[in-house]
Write a protein that holds these residues in place. Structure first.
Motif, short mmCIF file in Angstrom:
data_model
loop_
_atom_site.label_atom_id
_atom_site.label_comp_id
_atom_site.label_asym_id
_atom_site.label_seq_id
_atom_site.Cartn_x
_atom_site.Cartn_y
_atom_site.Cartn_z
N ILE A 194 0.87 -1.18 0.00
CA ILE A 194 0.00 0.00 0.00
C ILE A 194 0.90 1.22 0.00
N PHE A 195 0.75 2.04 -1.05
CA PHE A 195 1.64 3.19 -1.22
C PHE A 195 1.12 4.38 -0.41
N ILE A 196 1.87 4.76 0.64
CA ILE A 196 1.52 5.92 1.46
C ILE A 196 2.67 6.91 1.37
N ASN A 207 -0.94 1.70 6.58
CA ASN A 207 -2.18 1.64 5.82
C ASN A 207 -2.75 3.00 5.44
N GLU A 208 -2.42 4.07 6.16
CA GLU A 208 -3.01 5.36 5.81
C GLU A 208 -2.15 6.52 6.32
N ALA A 209 -2.42 7.70 5.75
CA ALA A 209 -1.78 8.93 6.22
C ALA A 209 -2.60 9.49 7.37
N GLU A 210 -1.91 9.90 8.45
CA GLU A 210 -2.60 10.43 9.62
C GLU A 210 -2.31 11.92 9.75
N LEU A 211 -3.37 12.71 9.83
CA LEU A 211 -3.27 14.16 9.94
C LEU A 211 -3.72 14.56 11.35
N LYS A 212 -2.83 15.22 12.10
CA LYS A 212 -3.12 15.57 13.49
C LYS A 212 -3.09 17.08 13.66
N LYS A 213 -4.21 17.65 14.09
CA LYS A 213 -4.31 19.08 14.30
C LYS A 213 -3.47 19.49 15.51
N MET A 214 -2.78 20.67 15.41
CA MET A 214 -2.00 21.15 16.54
C MET A 214 -2.62 22.43 17.09
N THR A 215 -2.49 22.63 18.38
CA THR A 215 -3.03 23.84 19.01
C THR A 215 -2.07 24.99 18.77
#
Length: 709
Positions: free
Chosen positions: A597-599, A642-650
């Motif tokens: 799986i290409f991430i 398996n996936e790209a994870e996007l994490k919001k920062m304060t």
């Protein structure tokens, strides 16, 4: 009172009589103008009106397959001065600004000094010339606009006396590249085109004249348009600028090395027949090489050994031979009806017994001519018919001026067909072909037997919209059986990998093709009058397994030992390798493990933009959790298997944010929105920032970012 009334009445009566008399005079004069003097005044009016003045259209552009402008109509100007215009006021301004004007002209036209311009202008002023040429050469639109910025010249025509005469000129941004394919215009473009695509598509490119009439009002002519001009269509060619440049450089380098008379290199896309490069070089008296004639389509020459492939295919189609069929070529010399047929290595003792595969690998004249003479000697017309079944000599009607058609003259077309004609015809003599016809034949072999018509134009456009597209034309849906095709393709591959054409090959991919070395006939003087001249060539395609491009290289009159494989094949190799490097590549999907799986690695920054791109690429991510809105959502990006994870920062506008891992655009935008000044160094992602994250912000403070790949 009564006397006063009489005086008033007398004055009133006098005025009435005067105006009545004036009215009668006006009516009489109007009558005279309308009837007695009508023709005179009509002639005067005609002198102030110019009817049916043609409005020239703008000629259409010629555009490359990769969207680059190859020929366009651009204005050029000659600039003049009317020293009587503007009177004393203009003359005073001219003298006050003369030094400034002359220095400005020198800056624009460095070939003349400011002093030369000063002397020249003063000479015209002394002569009081009304149409004084300021600069002898035609100038570009950009130069004209610069001149118009100078003092005095920036005023109107009637105030300054500065005026111009415009010309429409055909310009080629890439200079001489593909010059003979594009074609030339006459110096006066109204005379039309001379040759090439300019001439072939002249009716579309030139557009339609408009009509206007000019009427003189208060000493000025006003243009009143009756019919607007219709600009010409744009022609989108099949030529690829990069491929043309690659082919031209490779060929010219070899021509100079060999001190050859001329050379041709043509590259064609196998499936479509689109001509991607067409180079036609001839040596001029100065020793340099220029495109003087479209040799690829007009030069009728005996093709030599490249024709042997066609001869062998005819015998295979008639089931006389297979690749295993053996001919004893002996010591390389065989008597053919009173004339000696020789192999190139006859002085080394010849090759002895050869099968058909090795006959073509070693380009054996004896082997090919023996086969054809044995099976067709009693019926030469059958051999001619076999060639024509493959449409090798069918006129292509390319539509370009100067196109020549192949000549294969069989017993039906000759008053006398000698017994020696057939053996020599089988090895590429006694026939005449332009190079592009030989290329088209090999292109059909590469194209699974489908012969398509070479094309130089793929579409007609106007204002950026496609008006007409030219589909690929099929000349012959199957030039031979699948069996013959399989045999010949395998043999042509071995000609390069194991035979005399090794110089045409590449370590990066496989090449198939055939060499050609032919003596050039001197007409009635024969082949050996004075110094023997040769035509060396190589024609083939690449990559062998899935052909994308076909190419022919042909060189006339090379110095040194003539060899199609060495002299022309090496040029083919350079062209093929450079095209392969630029235009052929493996699809990423072919290189990717089907179980993986290409991430990708996603930069930190605005998560909304990252989420959008990931969605468009169908890459799994948690982007749906990112809140929508006008403002950016800042955060970090990581990925799992398996996936790209996007994490919001304060974020806190009082504290310096952490921009490490962001691209330059996002980092600068975020920091400047916090009131900081940003200084960048390097390329790639932010790897370091001079002010640590979490530090208190001081408005206007400079923060330095270091970027690395």
């Amino acid at each position: 009172m009564i006397p006063e009334q009489k005086k008033v009445m007398l004055r009133y009566t006098t005025l009435v009589l005067f105006f009545a008399l004036m009215s009668v005079c006006i009516i009489v004069k109007a009558g005279l103008i309308m009837f007695a003097e009508r023709q005179y005044w009509k002639d005067v009016a005609d002198r102030f009106v110019k009817e049916n003045v043609a409005i020239p259209p703008t000629r259409g552009n010629i555009i490359s397959a990769d969207g680059k402008l190859m020929a366009s109509s651009l204005p050029e100007y000659k600039i003049y001065m009317d020293f009587k215009a503007g009177g004393y006021k203009k003359d005073t301004m001219l003298m006050n600004h003369l030094q400034e004007i002359c220095e400005g002209l020198h800056q624009i036209f460095p070939d003349k000094s400011a002093q030369e311009f000063r002397r020249h202008i003063l000479k015209g002023r002394k002569q009081k010339s009304r149409n004084y040429l300021l600069y002898p050469k035609r100038i570009s639109y950009i130069e004209y606009k610069e001149v118009k910025k100078l003092p005095v010249f920036c005023l109107g025509k009637y105030q300054s006396g500065f005026h111009e005469l415009s010309f429409n000129q055909r310009k080629k941004p890439f200079g001489s590249l593909a010059m003979r394919t594009l074609g030339d215009m006459y110096p006066d473009m109204a005379q039309g085109a001379k040759n090439g695509l300019e001439l072939a598509y002249d009716s579309l490119l030139k557009g339609e004249n408009g009509i206007t009439h000019r009427q003189k009002v208060m000493n000025k002519y006003l243009n009143i348009v009756d019919k607007p001009a219709v600009d010409g269509y744009d022609i989108i060619t099949t030529i690829d600028v990069n491929m043309q440049d690659i082919a031209e450089k490779a060929l010219v380098d070899q021509l100079k090395n060999l001190e050859a008379q001329s050379g041709v290199a043509v590259v064609m896309e196998v499936a479509t027949g689109e001509v991607k490069a067409n180079v036609n070089m001839t040596r001029a008296s100065d020793g340099n090489y220029y495109e003087m004639r479209n040799l690829a389509i007009s030069n009728l020459m005996e093709p030599g050994s490249t024709f042997k492939t066609a001869s062998i295919m005819v015998a295979m189609e008639d089931k006389y031979i297979t690749p295993d069929y053996v001919v004893d070529t002996g010591n390389g010399i065989v008597n053919m009806h009173g004339s000696n047929m020789k192999d190139w290595n006859w002085h080394h003792g010849g090759y002895g017994p050869l099968d058909v595969t090795h006959i073509l690998e070693y380009s054996s004249n004896v082997g090919v001519s023996t086969i054809i003479d044995k099976f067709y000697g009693k019926d030469p017309q059958k051999f001619i018919d076999g060639l024509r079944r493959m449409d090798i000599d069918t006129p292509l009607h390319l539509g370009i001026a100067g196109e020549a058609s192949p000549r294969i003259l069989g017993p039906k077309e000759r008053s006398y067909f000698a017994r020696t004609t057939l053996p020599w015809m089988s090895i590429g003599y006694e026939t005449m072909f332009p190079p592009i016809y030989i290329l088209n034949f090999y292109n059909a072999i590469a194209n699974n037997g489908v012969m398509v018509k070479p094309k130089f134009v793929k579409a007609i456009a106007r204002d950026g919209d496609i008006v007409e597209e030219f589909e690929t034309e099929v000349v012959n849906p199957k030039i031979c059986s699948d069996t013959t095709l399989m045999y010949i393709r395998e043999i042509l591959k071995k000609v390069v990998s194991e035979g005399l054409a090794k110089q045409a090959g590449s370590k990066q991919f496989s090449v198939s093709g055939k060499t050609g070395t032919a003596q050039i006939s001197q007409g009635k003087a024969g082949y050996k009058s004075g110094k023997t001249k040769y035509l060396v060539s190589f024609c083939g395609y690449f990559p062998s397994e899935n052909p994308k491009y076909s190419c022919i290289v042909s060189i006339e009159g090379p110095n040194g030992y003539p060899s199609g494989g060495v002299q022309a094949g090496s040029v083919f190799s350079r062209i093929a390798e450079r095209i392969y490097a630029k235009h052929l590549y493996k699809d990423l999907a072919e290189a990717k493990d089907s179980t993986a799986i290409f991430i990708p690695d996603v930069k930190n920054g605005d998560l909304k933009e990252a989420a959008f791109i990931l969605q468009q690429l169908n890459i799994a991510s948690n982007g749906s959790s990112i809140p929508q809105g006008k403002n950016p959502v800042w955060g970090k990006a990581t990925h799992t298997a398996n996936e790209a994870e996007l994490k919001k920062m304060t974020t806190n506008k009082k504290l310096v944010p952490n921009v490490k891992g962001m691209g330059a655009k996002d980092a600068v935008y975020l920091l400047e929105s916090y009131g900081l000044r940003v200084k960048l160094s390097g390329l790639g992602k932010v790897s370091a920032q001079s002010i640590q994250p979490g530090s208190y912000i001081h408005k206007g403070q400079t923060i330095s970012l270091t970027l690395t790949n």
